[in-house]
Write a protein that holds these residues in place. Structure first.
Motif, PDB file in Angstrom:
ATOM      1  N   PHE A 219      -8.768   5.552  -3.005  1.00  0.00           N
ATOM      2  CA  PHE A 219     -10.183   5.634  -3.397  1.00  0.00           C
ATOM      3  C   PHE A 219     -10.790   4.233  -3.475  1.00  0.00           C
ATOM      4  O   PHE A 219     -10.255   3.346  -4.140  1.00  0.00           O
ATOM      5  N   SER A 220     -11.931   4.068  -2.808  1.00  0.00           N
ATOM      6  CA  SER A 220     -12.565   2.744  -2.703  1.00  0.00           C
ATOM      7  C   SER A 220     -13.501   2.414  -3.854  1.00  0.00           C
ATOM      8  O   SER A 220     -13.964   1.283  -3.981  1.00  0.00           O
ATOM      9  N   GLY A 221     -13.808   3.427  -4.690  1.00  0.00           N
ATOM     10  CA  GLY A 221     -14.714   3.189  -5.811  1.00  0.00           C
ATOM     11  C   GLY A 221     -16.081   3.807  -5.587  1.00  0.00           C
ATOM     12  O   GLY A 221     -16.452   4.163  -4.465  1.00  0.00           O
ATOM     13  N   ASN A 222     -16.839   3.935  -6.691  1.00  0.00           N
ATOM     14  CA  ASN A 222     -18.184   4.504  -6.609  1.00  0.00           C
ATOM     15  C   ASN A 222     -19.054   3.867  -7.697  1.00  0.00           C
ATOM     16  O   ASN A 222     -18.828   4.093  -8.885  1.00  0.00           O
ATOM     17  N   ILE A 223     -20.028   3.078  -7.272  1.00  0.00           N
ATOM     18  CA  ILE A 223     -20.894   2.345  -8.212  1.00  0.00           C
ATOM     19  C   ILE A 223     -21.718   3.300  -9.064  1.00  0.00           C
ATOM     20  O   ILE A 223     -21.876   3.103 -10.273  1.00  0.00           O
ATOM     21  N   ASN A 224     -22.252   4.361  -8.451  1.00  0.00           N
ATOM     22  CA  ASN A 224     -23.122   5.298  -9.167  1.00  0.00           C
ATOM     23  C   ASN A 224     -22.428   5.960 -10.353  1.00  0.00           C
ATOM     24  O   ASN A 224     -23.065   6.285 -11.356  1.00  0.00           O
ATOM     25  N   GLU A 225     -21.127   6.177 -10.226  1.00  0.00           N
ATOM     26  CA  GLU A 225     -20.385   6.828 -11.308  1.00  0.00           C
ATOM     27  C   GLU A 225     -19.550   5.838 -12.118  1.00  0.00           C
ATOM     28  O   GLU A 225     -18.735   6.231 -12.951  1.00  0.00           O
ATOM     29  N   ASN A 226     -19.760   4.566 -11.815  1.00  0.00           N
ATOM     30  CA  ASN A 226     -19.042   3.506 -12.526  1.00  0.00           C
ATOM     31  C   ASN A 226     -17.521   3.662 -12.383  1.00  0.00           C
ATOM     32  O   ASN A 226     -16.765   3.451 -13.339  1.00  0.00           O
ATOM     33  N   LEU A 227     -17.096   4.022 -11.188  1.00  0.00           N
ATOM     34  CA  LEU A 227     -15.673   4.193 -10.904  1.00  0.00           C
ATOM     35  C   LEU A 227     -15.177   3.041 -10.036  1.00  0.00           C
ATOM     36  O   LEU A 227     -15.720   2.780  -8.959  1.00  0.00           O
ATOM     37  N   GLU A 228     -14.174   2.335 -10.529  1.00  0.00           N
ATOM     38  CA  GLU A 228     -13.590   1.236  -9.769  1.00  0.00           C
ATOM     39  C   GLU A 228     -12.692   1.784  -8.657  1.00  0.00           C
ATOM     40  O   GLU A 228     -12.331   2.960  -8.660  1.00  0.00           O
ATOM     41  N   PHE A 229     -12.340   0.902  -7.708  1.00  0.00           N
ATOM     42  CA  PHE A 229     -11.387   1.342  -6.696  1.00  0.00           C
ATOM     43  C   PHE A 229     -10.041   1.567  -7.394  1.00  0.00           C
ATOM     44  O   PHE A 229      -9.759   1.002  -8.464  1.00  0.00           O
ATOM     45  N   ASP A 230      -9.196   2.394  -6.813  1.00  0.00           N
ATOM     46  CA  ASP A 230      -7.949   2.794  -7.453  1.00  0.00           C
ATOM     47  C   ASP A 230      -6.906   1.673  -7.317  1.00  0.00           C
ATOM     48  O   ASP A 230      -5.989   1.737  -6.499  1.00  0.00           O
ATOM     49  N   LYS A 231      -7.054   0.657  -8.163  1.00  0.00           N
ATOM     50  CA  LYS A 231      -6.191  -0.529  -8.065  1.00  0.00           C
ATOM     51  C   LYS A 231      -4.742  -0.225  -8.463  1.00  0.00           C
ATOM     52  O   LYS A 231      -3.808  -0.877  -7.981  1.00  0.00           O
ATOM     53  N   GLU A 232      -4.560   0.791  -9.313  1.00  0.00           N
ATOM     54  CA  GLU A 232      -3.209   1.129  -9.737  1.00  0.00           C
ATOM     55  C   GLU A 232      -2.407   1.704  -8.567  1.00  0.00           C
ATOM     56  O   GLU A 232      -1.273   1.295  -8.320  1.00  0.00           O
ATOM     57  N   SER A 233      -3.015   2.661  -7.836  1.00  0.00           N
ATOM     58  CA  SER A 233      -2.336   3.223  -6.653  1.00  0.00           C
ATOM     59  C   SER A 233      -2.091   2.138  -5.612  1.00  0.00           C
ATOM     60  O   SER A 233      -1.028   2.087  -4.981  1.00  0.00           O
ATOM     61  N   TYR A 234      -3.075   1.275  -5.462  1.00  0.00           N
ATOM     62  CA  TYR A 234      -2.955   0.170  -4.498  1.00  0.00           C
ATOM     63  C   TYR A 234      -1.769  -0.732  -4.849  1.00  0.00           C
ATOM     64  O   TYR A 234      -0.990  -1.125  -3.974  1.00  0.00           O
ATOM     65  N   LYS A 235      -1.610  -1.029  -6.129  1.00  0.00           N
ATOM     66  CA  LYS A 235      -0.518  -1.894  -6.590  1.00  0.00           C
ATOM     67  C   LYS A 235       0.838  -1.301  -6.219  1.00  0.00           C
ATOM     68  O   LYS A 235       1.720  -2.006  -5.725  1.00  0.00           O
ATOM     69  N   TYR A 236       1.000   0.022  -6.422  1.00  0.00           N
ATOM     70  CA  TYR A 236       2.287   0.651  -6.127  1.00  0.00           C
ATOM     71  C   TYR A 236       2.525   0.814  -4.638  1.00  0.00           C
ATOM     72  O   TYR A 236       3.645   0.628  -4.153  1.00  0.00           O
ATOM     73  N   TRP A 237       1.457   1.151  -3.906  1.00  0.00           N
ATOM     74  CA  TRP A 237       1.621   1.368  -2.468  1.00  0.00           C
ATOM     75  C   TRP A 237       1.932   0.066  -1.733  1.00  0.00           C
ATOM     76  O   TRP A 237       2.755   0.046  -0.811  1.00  0.00           O
ATOM     77  N   LYS A 238       1.309  -1.050  -2.131  1.00  0.00           N
ATOM     78  CA  LYS A 238       1.517  -2.298  -1.380  1.00  0.00           C
ATOM     79  C   LYS A 238       2.932  -2.862  -1.574  1.00  0.00           C
ATOM     80  O   LYS A 238       3.365  -3.725  -0.809  1.00  0.00           O
ATOM     81  N   ASN A 239       3.648  -2.342  -2.585  1.00  0.00           N
ATOM     82  CA  ASN A 239       5.055  -2.715  -2.765  1.00  0.00           C
ATOM     83  C   ASN A 239       5.977  -1.920  -1.848  1.00  0.00           C
ATOM     84  O   ASN A 239       7.164  -2.233  -1.726  1.00  0.00           O
ATOM     85  N   LEU A 240       5.427  -0.868  -1.224  1.00  0.00           N
ATOM     86  CA  LEU A 240       6.243   0.024  -0.402  1.00  0.00           C
ATOM     87  C   LEU A 240       5.898  -0.023   1.081  1.00  0.00           C
ATOM     88  O   LEU A 240       6.768   0.121   1.937  1.00  0.00           O
ATOM     89  N   ILE A 241       4.622  -0.208   1.377  1.00  0.00           N
ATOM     90  CA  ILE A 241       4.136  -0.061   2.751  1.00  0.00           C
ATOM     91  C   ILE A 241       3.341  -1.293   3.168  1.00  0.00           C
ATOM     92  O   ILE A 241       2.751  -1.981   2.325  1.00  0.00           O
ATOM     93  N   ASN A 242       3.341  -1.593   4.448  1.00  0.00           N
ATOM     94  CA  ASN A 242       2.553  -2.702   4.991  1.00  0.00           C
ATOM     95  C   ASN A 242       1.085  -2.516   4.620  1.00  0.00           C
ATOM     96  O   ASN A 242       0.534  -1.418   4.777  1.00  0.00           O
ATOM     97  N   GLU A 243       0.450  -3.556   4.128  1.00  0.00           N
ATOM     98  CA  GLU A 243      -0.954  -3.450   3.687  1.00  0.00           C
ATOM     99  C   GLU A 243      -1.891  -3.015   4.802  1.00  0.00           C
ATOM    100  O   GLU A 243      -2.946  -2.428   4.545  1.00  0.00           O
TER     101      GLU A 243
END
Length: 449
Positions: free
Chosen positions: A129-153
């Protein structure tokens, strides 16, 4: 790797991760008035997500039969025309109710796919998820943190709410999701364009395989998002697509889930799958629909004129129209496929069940065929006249008369029309339907006057 082996390996994998294995619920959504059919693995767990009921187990895994032929999640128009959508499919799932969350869900999904099933890492892409300004939702940095340890960015792709923010409905539990996609193209095609550019673009060989949903919010009546007291995991992966990947096929219909069924259709009809595109579409529709119909009847959804039974009857009639028009078959034969469906797919070849289901389907086929010959003659007279007039639109009032006299549903009439390059005026059809409903209400009132 065979279909039955894949199912066992999946369940064993999560059982070893302390998940309780449970059976599939019925295709009929018995305890949910908002649904007619079970269309996702999570349906039966809504109360756990809402917090109105405590689960017996906080970790669960199962293989849920799902039917998507009504409502928001409806894939029927894609079935047969592409090679990976189905009306009925089996959803491999694992759930956490307030227990583990993103880290474990992501790491276990990766472990299962790349280590247990040994899928090539370079063929896998994940979306975040890239985030949504209208709903004040940040991009999903937690999922990104775990995925980048496993898969090529370079194999991580970001998408908006449409693809990576899952919601149960207008209100209720919701949250970020991370989808796992697979690129099944040949090396030559991959060199021309990289897989990440084809994610969610409808490419038949770059498809979604597994959806990891992280439920942590609640959508209120006024549209606001509130944080849940507990976070949950809800994942779903269609076994038909996983079989396609693990059996190195370009179509789910070429896997061992469908291959025996398609061979039996060839034997009975005399048609050859893979020769003519229109016939191939019809054969795929037949294989998909009869599988869904048999599973539905087995779960107690009997073809009728009411509610869920009417939808199954329409699905059965849709199947008949396809083989009547595209395979030029003028006699019933679907009932002969029941044995193959039961023996190959369900490991349940009880003669009593088989005879009951096949006799029921045969009865439905014969019943519909009586009217189909009549209605097809009427229909071809109509379009022949319109062609002479230079018209391509059929008045919905005419189609309503066919429906009212012969019981031909609009969807099936539409198949006749489209295959002859005509369009039905749906508005005028619905207008006639409304008039009939009003007449029916008036009659009921007069009974009690």
């Amino acid at each position: 790797m065979k279909y039955k082996d894949i199912k066992k390996i999946f369940l064993d994998f999560f059982n070893k991760k302390n998940h309780q294995i449970i059976d599939s619920a019925s295709l009929l959504a018995k305890d949910d008035p908002s649904l007619m059919f079970t269309n996702a693995g999570m349906n039966r767990f809504k109360k756990y997500f809402l917090g109105s009921k405590n689960p017996k187990y906080v970790r669960i895994t199962n293989i849920q039969k799902c039917l998507r032929i009504t409502g928001k999640h409806n894939d029927i128009s894609d079935v047969g025309r592409d090679k990976y959508h189905h009306t009925m499919f089996e959803m491999l799932g694992n759930w956490s109710f307030g227990d583990y969350f993103k880290k474990e869900a992501i790491e276990w999904a990766w472990e299962l796919l790349t280590k247990t099933f040994k899928i090539r890492k370079s063929n896998i892409y994940v979306t975040i998820f890239s985030g949504n300004i209208n709903e004040n939702l940040e991009f999903d940095k937690e999922s990104y943190k775990y995925w980048k340890n496993l898969i090529n960015e370079n194999q991580i792709v970001f998408f908006d709410k449409k693809h990576n923010f899952w919601e149960m409905g207008n209100t209720g539990p919701c949250g970020y999701s991370s989808e796992i996609h697979i690129d099944l193209r040949e090396k030559k095609e991959k060199k021309k364009i990289e897989g990440k550019k084809l994610i969610n673009k409808g490419h038949p060989l770059v498809i979604e395989l597994w959806n990891l949903v992280f439920i942590e919010f609640f959508r209120t009546q006024n549209g606001n998002l509130e944080k849940l007291s507990k976070s949950h995991v809800d994942t779903g992966m269609g076994i038909e697509r996983l079989c396609m990947v693990l059996q190195n096929k370009k179509s789910t219909y070429d896997t061992d889930i469908f291959i025996s069924l398609i061979k039996e259709i060839e034997n009975i009809t005399g048609k050859v799958y893979g020769k003519l595109e229109e016939e191939d579409i019809a054969i795929r529709v037949l294989a998909d629909h009869i599988r869904a119909i048999v599973f539905a009847i087995k779960d107690g959804i009997i073809p009728s004129n009411k509610k869920s039974g009417y939808i199954i009857r329409k699905l059965l009639r849709r199947t008949i129209v396809y083989y009547f028009l595209d395979l030029n078959l003028k006699k019933s034969f679907l009932y002969k496929l029941v044995k193959v469906v039961l023996s190959e797919k369900n490991n349940d070849n009880s003669k009593i069940k088989e005879n009951f289901i096949s006799n029921l389907i045969k009865k439905e086929e014969l019943l519909f065929f009586k009217n189909l010959f009549k209605v097809s003659k009427k229909f071809y007279k109509i379009i022949s006249y319109l062609k002479k007039e230079g018209k391509t639109i059929i008045n919905g009032k005419i189609i309503f008369e066919l429906y009212d006299t012969y019981g031909l549903p609009f969807e099936l009439a539409n198949l006749f029309a489209l295959k002859n390059n005509f369009i039905i005026d749906k508005f005028s059809f619905e207008k006639e339907m409304l008039k009939q409903k009003l007449r029916s209400k008036t009659k009921k009132k007069n009974i009690y006057v």
